[in-house]
Scaffold this active site. Structure first.
Site, PDB file in Angstrom:
ATOM      1  N   HIS A 113       1.212  -0.909   0.044  1.00 11.24           N
ATOM      2  CA  HIS A 113      -0.397  -0.322   0.647  1.00 11.24           C
ATOM      3  C   HIS A 113       0.855   1.328  -0.226  1.00 11.24           C
ATOM      4  CE1 HIS A 113       0.788  -1.321   3.851  1.00 11.24           C
ATOM      5  NE2 HIS A 113       0.373  -0.070   4.577  1.00 11.24           N
TER       6      HIS A 113
HETATM    7  P1  AMP Z   1       1.537   0.488   7.440  1.00  9.68           P
HETATM    8  O1  AMP Z   1       1.564  -1.168   6.915  1.00  9.68           O
HETATM    9  O2  AMP Z   1       2.769   0.529   8.257  1.00  9.68           O
HETATM   10  O3  AMP Z   1       1.944   0.750   6.088  1.00  9.68           O
HETATM   11  O4  AMP Z   1       0.081   1.180   7.464  1.00  9.68           O
HETATM   12  C1  AMP Z   1      -0.984   0.972   7.449  1.00  9.68           C
HETATM   13  C2  AMP Z   1      -1.618   1.442   7.536  1.00  9.68           C
HETATM   14  O5  AMP Z   1      -3.411   1.042   7.473  1.00  9.68           O
HETATM   15  C3  AMP Z   1      -1.743   2.819   8.765  1.00  9.68           C
HETATM   16  O6  AMP Z   1      -2.450   4.347   8.507  1.00  9.68           O
HETATM   17  C4  AMP Z   1      -3.553   2.074   9.356  1.00  9.68           C
HETATM   18  O7  AMP Z   1      -4.235   3.377  10.274  1.00  9.68           O
HETATM   19  C5  AMP Z   1      -3.843   1.671   8.300  1.00  9.68           C
HETATM   20  N1  AMP Z   1      -4.917   1.092   9.030  1.00  9.68           N
HETATM   21  C6  AMP Z   1      -5.326  -0.166   9.218  1.00  9.68           C
HETATM   22  N2  AMP Z   1      -5.691  -1.270   9.534  1.00  9.68           N
HETATM   23  C7  AMP Z   1      -6.591  -0.808   8.555  1.00  9.68           C
HETATM   24  C8  AMP Z   1      -8.082  -1.373   8.120  1.00  9.68           C
HETATM   25  N3  AMP Z   1      -8.881  -2.093   8.649  1.00  9.68           N
HETATM   26  N4  AMP Z   1      -8.915  -0.590   7.061  1.00  9.68           N
HETATM   27  C9  AMP Z   1      -7.743   0.355   6.259  1.00  9.68           C
HETATM   28  N5  AMP Z   1      -7.086   0.963   7.051  1.00  9.68           N
HETATM   29  C10 AMP Z   1      -6.575  -0.063   7.799  1.00  9.68           C
END
Ligand code: AMP
Length: 213
Positions: A113
């Site tokens: 992502h």
């Molecule tokens: P990272 O894996 O550290 O790059 O970031 C993961 C991102 O996903 C963070 O900004 C979280 O706030 C977001 N996040 C966590 N769980 C969910 C979810 N179920 N749906 C959408 N976003 C999410």
């Protein structure tokens, strides 16, 4: 549901039906409440725990777990994701904002992502130094640099585990000035308020034809 992080050898596919938290993005990618836009290669969702006023994630439809799986084959996809992010921020509602577009060096969630985040860092979900440093240190890898890496080396050159740990532990520093608070709540409660007031003050002065500086 496993509470721990999935480790290196554990492929997320194994946990697909377990509802493991690290697979949450896959569910959100299918939730119309969160989907911002979608095309044949990508889905853009709103981050469920935004760390700024605007925080989106661009995800490929292709089942890629993270940056470690990226090879030369994925250059077109990465370029497309970068383009989608850049187009997204041209929307009129983002007019007054500056954005950062990039990846976390060590992502916690599965499915690759790309973060598209406004640099106000104004959100009740931004609560810790780790949150802060993950967007305001070299832990945050610019999308353009990732593309250069893959074009040059055929893969993403990621910082080591130790380096990532150090980035997370860096002393707090405001990303717009030299203010260095000891604790994150101080940065948030005092400094950003001050910024806001200064900004409003500047607007008032400008309205009356005076400059603050
Ligand atoms: P990272 O894996 O550290 O790059 O970031 C993961 C991102 O996903 C963070 O900004 C979280 O706030 C977001 N996040 C966590 N769980 C969910 C979810 N179920 N749906 C959408 N976003 C999410």
């Amino acid at each position: 549901m496993p509470k721990r992080k999935l480790s290196e050898g554990e492929h997320p596919e194994k946990f697909k039906t377990s509802g493991h938290w690290s697979l949450g993005l896959l569910k959100t990618m299918e939730d119309p409440k969160f989907i911002v836009q979608s095309d044949n290669l990508t889905t853009v969702i709103k981050d469920a725990y935004p760390k700024a006023e605007f925080h989106y994630l661009v995800l490929p439809k292709q089942n890629l777990s993270n940056l470690k799986e990226i090879t030369k084959e994925h250059i077109t996809l990465l370029e497309h994701m970068d383009r989608v992010a850049k187009e997204l921020i041209t929307d009129h509602k983002h007019k007054s904002k500056t954005f950062k577009i990039g990846y976390h060096a060590e992502a916690s969630m599965f499915r690759l992502h790309l973060h598209v985040i406004s640099d106000d860092m104004n959100s009740i979900c931004l609560k810790t130094k780790k949150h802060w440093n993950s967007f305001n240190s070299d832990f945050f890898l610019k999308s353009s640099d990732i593309l250069l890496d893959v074009k040059e080396h055929g893969k993403v050159i990621l910082p080591s585990k130790d380096a990532c740990k150090k980035y997370m532990e860096l002393p707090l520093k405001c990303h717009k000035c030299d203010y260095k608070p000891k604790k994150y709540p101080r940065l948030k409660k005092t400094h950003f308020k001050t910024f806001e007031i200064k900004f409003k003050y500047r607007l008032v002065l400008l309205k009356f034809g005076r400059c603050l500086d």
